[in-house]
Design an enzyme around this catalytic site. Structure first.
Site, PDB file in Angstrom:
ATOM      1  N   SER A  49      28.226  84.928  30.293  1.00  0.00           N
ATOM      2  CA  SER A  49      29.625  84.947  31.214  1.00  0.00           C
ATOM      3  C   SER A  49      29.590  83.727  32.020  1.00  0.00           C
ATOM      4  CB  SER A  49      29.579  86.147  31.853  1.00  0.00           C
ATOM      5  OG  SER A  49      30.624  86.406  32.628  1.00  0.00           O
ATOM      6  N   ARG A 298      30.920  83.836  23.348  1.00  0.00           N
ATOM      7  CA  ARG A 298      31.322  85.150  23.507  1.00  0.00           C
ATOM      8  C   ARG A 298      32.855  85.620  23.162  1.00  0.00           C
ATOM      9  NH1 ARG A 298      30.663  89.959  21.686  1.00  0.00           N
ATOM     10  NH2 ARG A 298      29.233  91.367  22.508  1.00  0.00           N
ATOM     11  N   THR A 334      32.432  92.024  35.322  1.00  0.00           N
ATOM     12  CA  THR A 334      31.033  92.623  35.769  1.00  0.00           C
ATOM     13  C   THR A 334      31.152  93.981  36.552  1.00  0.00           C
ATOM     14  OG1 THR A 334      29.993  90.577  35.199  1.00  0.00           O
ATOM     15  CG2 THR A 334      28.830  92.178  36.260  1.00  0.00           C
ATOM     16  N   CYS A 489      35.193  80.180  14.305  1.00  0.00           N
ATOM     17  CA  CYS A 489      33.837  80.508  14.393  1.00  0.00           C
ATOM     18  C   CYS A 489      33.132  79.354  15.356  1.00  0.00           C
ATOM     19  CB  CYS A 489      32.851  80.596  12.998  1.00  0.00           C
ATOM     20  SG  CYS A 489      31.031  80.699  13.460  1.00  0.00           S
ATOM     21  N   CYS A 513      24.514  82.588  13.521  1.00  0.00           N
ATOM     22  CA  CYS A 513      25.489  83.248  14.327  1.00  0.00           C
ATOM     23  C   CYS A 513      25.285  83.526  15.753  1.00  0.00           C
ATOM     24  CB  CYS A 513      25.573  84.748  13.418  1.00  0.00           C
ATOM     25  SG  CYS A 513      26.547  86.055  14.098  1.00  0.00           S
ATOM     26  N   CYS A 516      29.173  86.414  18.580  1.00  0.00           N
ATOM     27  CA  CYS A 516      30.237  86.507  19.699  1.00  0.00           C
ATOM     28  C   CYS A 516      31.337  87.235  19.090  1.00  0.00           C
ATOM     29  CB  CYS A 516      30.759  85.025  19.434  1.00  0.00           C
ATOM     30  SG  CYS A 516      31.805  84.471  18.076  1.00  0.00           S
ATOM     31  N   CYS A 519      34.778  86.548  14.579  1.00  0.00           N
ATOM     32  CA  CYS A 519      35.367  86.462  13.071  1.00  0.00           C
ATOM     33  C   CYS A 519      35.738  88.020  12.752  1.00  0.00           C
ATOM     34  CB  CYS A 519      34.308  86.243  12.161  1.00  0.00           C
ATOM     35  SG  CYS A 519      32.774  87.199  12.395  1.00  0.00           S
TER      36      CYS A 519
END
Length: 544
Positions: A49, A298, A334, A489, A513, A516, A519
């Site tokens: 984040s 992310r 958060t 991606c 990968c 995140c 896709c």
């Protein structure tokens, strides 16, 4: 293994659920067993984040957090917002024209990963168990179709499905209640929502992709507590999103871009937009001479109140970004994720104290509606739809009126009923984007970026990116959209390669990968499903 309470995911929502539940148990002098399962090799390893933290929920959860050395060391001291016009030009906006939800007085620049590591230690001190390195792979149901736990993923399975020498079967973890706090687009959260129709009465969920780099910069340029947000360039007028540069501690800055996954041009590459962003003069002046330390990406759940599903079902609750509690008007999730977990803990504690097991805790809906987190989401319900409907300029003007003049109480609710993945236009109707080559100083390539994310997956394991129809990428997506997975991606997982012997092939480099989930969200054919890989795999973010 059997527990009173099982929590899937050791992020802010899951850890807050565990802490609040154990706090209530201690206050009532009751003993309960609580288990938190986390797929990363260590708590915080998959957490990504910005982040600027609103400490409101933390102060309720752990009032003496300062005395316990919580890693909130950099209060915000300056808050700037820019409209980036070109690579060289920008206009600083006066505070009076900025929606007040974006003001950051009293907030803290933090590493959310380090915050979760600290919070996990507090949870363990309260007596809960945390098991990192274990994926929650399958749901368990009883004869009444209530969720009664999960099955963890098998370890040591080869790509062909055979058992390797290191094979260890998954185990059943059963509980009287299960809380899903997996973060955006949770693997099991998706299944729970589909099985129980939790989103049937909600607007379609909306998402963005956030990409972030951590830099160490010249101490002479470092201003701890300086928060910069940007809108505009490098994104065009058809693509909504924004950017940030946060000055944290130890001469480090967090830089990133957020791009709504409602974008229409299949040639857009979020990764390359981030690389371009760093050449914008406002950001470049801080980064020049610095060193890039880490990279990650992310997806972000940003549909807000209108897209919030029902969060209760037989046997459990779904909280935080797994449900979609982020307040996009504040660019923060958060504190609301933590509060949703705290409300969940109170409802769960009451149910267990009354020896009600595997029930549908419908009272959670009312409890959450009476919380300040719900009030925040209600006041900001129009923020995202306004940006989607009216664009950055007019959407921003609407949000200024709504948030600053009307306190989020306009007598109307804007809705965005179009799924993000359906907005992609055919390549034939889209302008091809030519991105500059990375210079190796400010901008870099994908593979070197993935390397510094510390991403690793055990060799020779089944691919965790599952195609429902293997031929669609080449037969459908390639001719229509020039197969956008090659670009959306952020880790170079998907490639279209060609050889004289085999012709064109859709290649999946699953070892790259970053988890995140982009896709799973953006594929125009909805043909890709992200499932859990072997536990402990994926990125391992330091200080992110």
């Amino acid at each position: 293994m059997e527990f009173d309470l099982l929590i899937i995911g050791a992020g802010p929502a899951g850890l807050s659920t565990a802490y609040q539940f154990m706090k209530l148990a201690k206050e009532q002098n009751k003993e309960y067993s609580v288990c938190v399962v986390e797929k990363a090799a260590e708590v915080g390893g998959h957490i990504l984040s910005g982040a600027v933290l609103d400490a409101r929920a933390l102060s309720e959860l752990i009032p003496n957090w300062q005395a316990l050395d919580a890693p909130l060391n950099v209060p915000v001291i300056q808050d700037d917002v820019y409209l980036f016009q070109t690579e060289q030009t920008a206009r600083k906006l006066p505070n009076s024209l900025i929606p007040k939800t974006m003001h950051n007085d009293g907030k803290y620049v933090i590493s959310l990963g380090n915050f979760c590591r600290w919070l996990a230690s507090q949870v363990e001190d309260m007596g809960a168990d945390i098991f990192p390195g274990f994926t929650a792979s399958e749901l368990l149901f009883d004869e009444n179709d209530a969720v009664v736990g999960v099955i963890t993923g098998d370890m040591g399975v080869a790509a062909d499905g055979s058992e390797k020498d290191t094979f260890m079967p998954g185990m059943e973890i059963r509980a009287k209640y299960t809380v899903f706090a997996e973060g955006c687009r949770g693997h099991l959260g998706k299944q729970v929502m589909a099985k129980f129709g939790l989103a049937n009465d909600a607007d379609p969920q909306h998402y963005a992709i956030g990409l972030k780099e951590l830099w160490e910069i010249d101490p002479a340029l470092h201003q701890p507590g300086l928060v910069i947000h940007g809108a505009g360039w490098p994104l065009d007028n058809e693509t909504s999103g924004g950017s940030f540069l946060y000055h944290g501690e130890n001469n480090q800055v967090a830089l990133g871009i957020i791009i709504d996954l409602s974008y229409s041009n299949p040639y857009l590459s979020p990764f390359d937009e981030l690389q371009r962003l760093k050449h914008q003069a406002v950001f470049k002046k801080y980064l020049e001479g610095g060193k890039r330390l880490s990279y990650g990406a992310r997806a972000i759940t940003k549909g807000g109140l209108n897209a919030l599903p029902k969060m209760h079902f037989p046997g459990g609750l779904i909280v935080g970004c797994d449900a979609g509690t982020l307040n996009f008007a504040k660019i923060k999730g958060t504190h609301t994720a933590m509060k949703s977990g705290m409300v969940a803990a109170e409802v769960l504690f009451s149910a267990l104290a009354e020896e009600r097991h595997h029930q549908d805790l419908e009272e959670f809906a009312l409890a959450f509606k009476h919380s300040w987190a719900y009030e925040e989401l209600y006041r900001s319900r129009n923020f995202g739809p306004a940006m989607h409907k009216f664009g950055t300029f007019w959407g921003g003007a609407f949000n200024f009126v709504d948030q600053n003049l009307c306190q989020g109480q306009l007598p109307l609710t804007l809705r965005d009923l179009t799924e993000d993945y359906t907005r992609l236009q055919p390549a034939s109707k889209s302008k091809k984007i030519e991105y500059p080559k990375p210079d190796g100083v400010l901008s870099f390539d994908k593979l070197s970026s993935v390397f510094i994310s510390n991403t690793n997956h055990e060799d020779n394991q089944p691919c965790h990116l599952v195609l429902k129809e293997p031929d669609i990428p080449l037969s459908g997506n390639l001719p229509l959209y020039d197969e956008p997975a090659q670009r959306y991606c952020p880790a170079g997982v998907y490639e279209v390669v060609e050889s004289p012997q085999q012709g064109k092939e859709f290649k999946i480099n699953s070892q790259n990968c970053l988890h995140c989930k982009t896709c799973d969200i953006k594929d125009p054919a909805q043909n890709i499903t992200w499932v859990t890989p072997e536990g402990g795999g994926g990125p391992n973010y330091p200080n992110m």
